[in-house]
Scaffold this motif. Structure first.
Motif, PDB file in Angstrom:
ATOM      1  N   VAL A  17      12.301  -0.240   9.447  1.00  0.00           N
ATOM      2  CA  VAL A  17      11.972  -0.394   8.023  1.00  0.00           C
ATOM      3  C   VAL A  17      11.631  -1.852   7.714  1.00  0.00           C
ATOM      4  N   ARG A  18      12.325  -2.796   8.368  1.00  0.00           N
ATOM      5  CA  ARG A  18      12.016  -4.216   8.161  1.00  0.00           C
ATOM      6  C   ARG A  18      10.575  -4.528   8.592  1.00  0.00           C
ATOM      7  N   GLN A  19      10.189  -4.018   9.750  1.00  0.00           N
ATOM      8  CA  GLN A  19       8.821  -4.240  10.233  1.00  0.00           C
ATOM      9  C   GLN A  19       7.792  -3.584   9.310  1.00  0.00           C
ATOM     10  N   LEU A  20       8.145  -2.401   8.805  1.00  0.00           N
ATOM     11  CA  LEU A  20       7.247  -1.714   7.877  1.00  0.00           C
ATOM     12  C   LEU A  20       7.076  -2.526   6.597  1.00  0.00           C
ATOM     13  N   ASP A  22       7.492  -5.790   6.276  1.00  0.00           N
ATOM     14  CA  ASP A  22       6.710  -6.995   6.603  1.00  0.00           C
ATOM     15  C   ASP A  22       5.220  -6.672   6.632  1.00  0.00           C
ATOM     16  N   SER A  23       4.883  -5.530   7.212  1.00  0.00           N
ATOM     17  CA  SER A  23       3.476  -5.120   7.301  1.00  0.00           C
ATOM     18  C   SER A  23       2.905  -4.852   5.910  1.00  0.00           C
ATOM     19  N   GLU A  24       3.667  -4.122   5.082  1.00  0.00           N
ATOM     20  CA  GLU A  24       3.185  -3.791   3.737  1.00  0.00           C
ATOM     21  C   GLU A  24       3.049  -5.042   2.873  1.00  0.00           C
ATOM     22  N   ARG A  25       3.988  -5.977   2.999  1.00  0.00           N
ATOM     23  CA  ARG A  25       3.912  -7.209   2.214  1.00  0.00           C
ATOM     24  C   ARG A  25       2.701  -8.048   2.635  1.00  0.00           C
ATOM     25  N   ALA A  26       2.438  -8.062   3.949  1.00  0.00           N
ATOM     26  CA  ALA A  26       1.269  -8.802   4.441  1.00  0.00           C
ATOM     27  C   ALA A  26      -0.018  -8.166   3.923  1.00  0.00           C
ATOM     28  N   GLN A  27      -0.071  -6.825   3.937  1.00  0.00           N
ATOM     29  CA  GLN A  27      -1.263  -6.132   3.432  1.00  0.00           C
ATOM     30  C   GLN A  27      -1.426  -6.349   1.933  1.00  0.00           C
ATOM     31  N   LEU A  28      -0.301  -6.341   1.211  1.00  0.00           N
ATOM     32  CA  LEU A  28      -0.357  -6.584  -0.238  1.00  0.00           C
ATOM     33  C   LEU A  28      -0.899  -7.984  -0.514  1.00  0.00           C
ATOM     34  N   ALA A  29      -0.441  -8.961   0.252  1.00  0.00           N
ATOM     35  CA  ALA A  29      -0.923 -10.335   0.069  1.00  0.00           C
ATOM     36  C   ALA A  29      -2.426 -10.416   0.329  1.00  0.00           C
ATOM     37  N   ASP A  30      -2.891  -9.710   1.359  1.00  0.00           N
ATOM     38  CA  ASP A  30      -4.330  -9.714   1.668  1.00  0.00           C
ATOM     39  C   ASP A  30      -5.146  -9.097   0.539  1.00  0.00           C
ATOM     40  N   VAL A  31      -4.651  -7.969   0.017  1.00  0.00           N
ATOM     41  CA  VAL A  31      -5.379  -7.283  -1.059  1.00  0.00           C
ATOM     42  C   VAL A  31      -5.398  -8.132  -2.322  1.00  0.00           C
ATOM     43  N   GLU A  32      -4.268  -8.774  -2.643  1.00  0.00           N
ATOM     44  CA  GLU A  32      -4.228  -9.633  -3.836  1.00  0.00           C
ATOM     45  C   GLU A  32      -5.159 -10.833  -3.671  1.00  0.00           C
ATOM     46  N   ARG A  33      -5.246 -11.369  -2.451  1.00  0.00           N
ATOM     47  CA  ARG A  33      -6.164 -12.472  -2.194  1.00  0.00           C
ATOM     48  C   ARG A  33      -7.612 -12.015  -2.390  1.00  0.00           C
ATOM     49  N   ILE A  93      -3.139  -2.214  -4.814  1.00  0.00           N
ATOM     50  CA  ILE A  93      -1.997  -3.102  -5.055  1.00  0.00           C
ATOM     51  C   ILE A  93      -0.823  -2.323  -5.639  1.00  0.00           C
ATOM     52  N   GLU A  94      -1.102  -1.442  -6.595  1.00  0.00           N
ATOM     53  CA  GLU A  94      -0.037  -0.641  -7.212  1.00  0.00           C
ATOM     54  C   GLU A  94       0.613   0.281  -6.186  1.00  0.00           C
ATOM     55  N   VAL A  95      -0.209   0.869  -5.295  1.00  0.00           N
ATOM     56  CA  VAL A  95       0.320   1.745  -4.244  1.00  0.00           C
ATOM     57  C   VAL A  95       1.227   0.963  -3.306  1.00  0.00           C
ATOM     58  N   PHE A  96       0.768  -0.215  -2.880  1.00  0.00           N
ATOM     59  CA  PHE A  96       1.569  -1.046  -1.982  1.00  0.00           C
ATOM     60  C   PHE A  96       2.882  -1.464  -2.641  1.00  0.00           C
ATOM     61  N   LYS A  97       2.802  -1.855  -3.921  1.00  0.00           N
ATOM     62  CA  LYS A  97       4.013  -2.289  -4.628  1.00  0.00           C
ATOM     63  C   LYS A  97       5.035  -1.156  -4.724  1.00  0.00           C
ATOM     64  N   ALA A  98       4.548   0.045  -5.036  1.00  0.00           N
ATOM     65  CA  ALA A  98       5.456   1.198  -5.144  1.00  0.00           C
ATOM     66  C   ALA A  98       6.089   1.514  -3.787  1.00  0.00           C
ATOM     67  N   HIS A 103      10.646   1.290   0.102  1.00  0.00           N
ATOM     68  CA  HIS A 103      11.155   0.886   1.419  1.00  0.00           C
ATOM     69  C   HIS A 103      12.216  -0.203   1.316  1.00  0.00           C
ATOM     70  N   GLU A 104      12.144  -1.024   0.262  1.00  0.00           N
ATOM     71  CA  GLU A 104      13.218  -2.006   0.048  1.00  0.00           C
ATOM     72  C   GLU A 104      14.535  -1.303  -0.252  1.00  0.00           C
ATOM     73  N   ALA A 105      14.462  -0.229  -1.025  1.00  0.00           N
ATOM     74  CA  ALA A 105      15.673   0.551  -1.320  1.00  0.00           C
ATOM     75  C   ALA A 105      16.204   1.206  -0.050  1.00  0.00           C
ATOM     76  N   GLU A 106      15.276   1.747   0.757  1.00  0.00           N
ATOM     77  CA  GLU A 106      15.681   2.368   2.023  1.00  0.00           C
ATOM     78  C   GLU A 106      16.304   1.327   2.955  1.00  0.00           C
ATOM     79  N   PHE A 107      15.686   0.144   2.997  1.00  0.00           N
ATOM     80  CA  PHE A 107      16.198  -0.927   3.858  1.00  0.00           C
ATOM     81  C   PHE A 107      17.608  -1.328   3.429  1.00  0.00           C
ATOM     82  N   LYS A 108      17.818  -1.479   2.127  1.00  0.00           N
ATOM     83  CA  LYS A 108      19.144  -1.878   1.629  1.00  0.00           C
ATOM     84  C   LYS A 108      20.191  -0.825   1.981  1.00  0.00           C
ATOM     85  N   THR A 109      19.827   0.450   1.820  1.00  0.00           N
ATOM     86  CA  THR A 109      20.764   1.528   2.151  1.00  0.00           C
ATOM     87  C   THR A 109      21.137   1.490   3.632  1.00  0.00           C
ATOM     88  N   LEU A 110      20.122   1.342   4.476  1.00  0.00           N
ATOM     89  CA  LEU A 110      20.368   1.294   5.925  1.00  0.00           C
ATOM     90  C   LEU A 110      21.164   0.051   6.313  1.00  0.00           C
TER      91      LEU A 110
END
Length: 215
Positions: A17-20, A22-33, A93-98, A103-110
């Protein structure tokens, strides 16, 4: 082995989940750029339209006016394309944020689960270590009461056989399931000497009915 295996599985899930994330945050940054770059292009092209309109107003003849109008239409189409892309990027961007929130909630639970399991594992290991120390002290206390020759024999048998002691039940050695000679069985029941099974060479012992009945 169950505890390390469970912890390993949990760490694998947390890392996944951490790697996922990281990947989503990187993609979000690219899309926002890309969206910001698109907005800057729209601003520049809007300025170009304003300049082309000024040229059209200042045109000296029909040919210059039509050339300016063509420039305006070309840039307007480019702006429309950029605006369409910008809308799609905003949706992405909205899809990535959601997805990131989920996944942040899933990561915290795990991670919380892993933290609890690791804490429990440490507590169990500490408890086992304490029990091991207690048994070592008890073993040393018993060893001090036993003759060195007998202790050496016990250790030799344990290293060779894995288990050095074997209870005799109904005249049969529980270590090798072989019937003892009657005379040896009689001697064993006197509790006067330490005897060895003639078949498996383990130290044999006999418990009375009262000892056997104890829980």
């Amino acid at each position: 082995t169950e505890i390390p295996s469970r912890l390993s599985d949990l760490r694998t899930d947390v890392d996944r989940v951490r790697q996922l994330l990281d990947s989503e945050r990187a993609q979000l940054a690219d899309v926002e750029r890309m969206r910001k770059e698109g907005e800057r292009d729209i601003d520049l092209q809007s300025e170009m339209i304003a300049k082309s309109k000024a040229k059209a107003s200042a045109s000296r003849n029909q040919k210059e006016f039509e050339a300016a109008q063509r420039e305006i239409e070309t840039v307007r189409r480019s702006v429309q394309e950029r605006e369409t892309e910008s809308v799609k990027l905003m949706e992405a961007i909205e899809v990535f944020k959601a997805s990131i929130v989920s996944h942040e909630a899933e990561f915290k639970t795990l991670q919380d689960h892993l933290d609890r399991e690791e804490a429990e594992a440490r507590a169990k290991l500490m408890d086992l270590e304490e029990k091991r120390k207690e048994k070592m002290v008890a073993r040393q206390t018993i060893s001090d009461r036993i003759g060195k020759q007998i202790l050496r024999r016990y250790e030799m048998i344990r290293e060779r056989r894995g288990v050095a002691l074997a209870e005799v039940r109904s005249g049969t050695c529980s270590g090798c399931n072989v019937q003892l000679p009657p005379q040896l069985f009689n001697v064993l029941q006197t509790f006067a000497t330490i005897e060895i099974c003639p078949t498996c060479n383990r130290i044999i012992y006999f418990r009375t009915r009262e000892e056997t009945a104890q829980p």
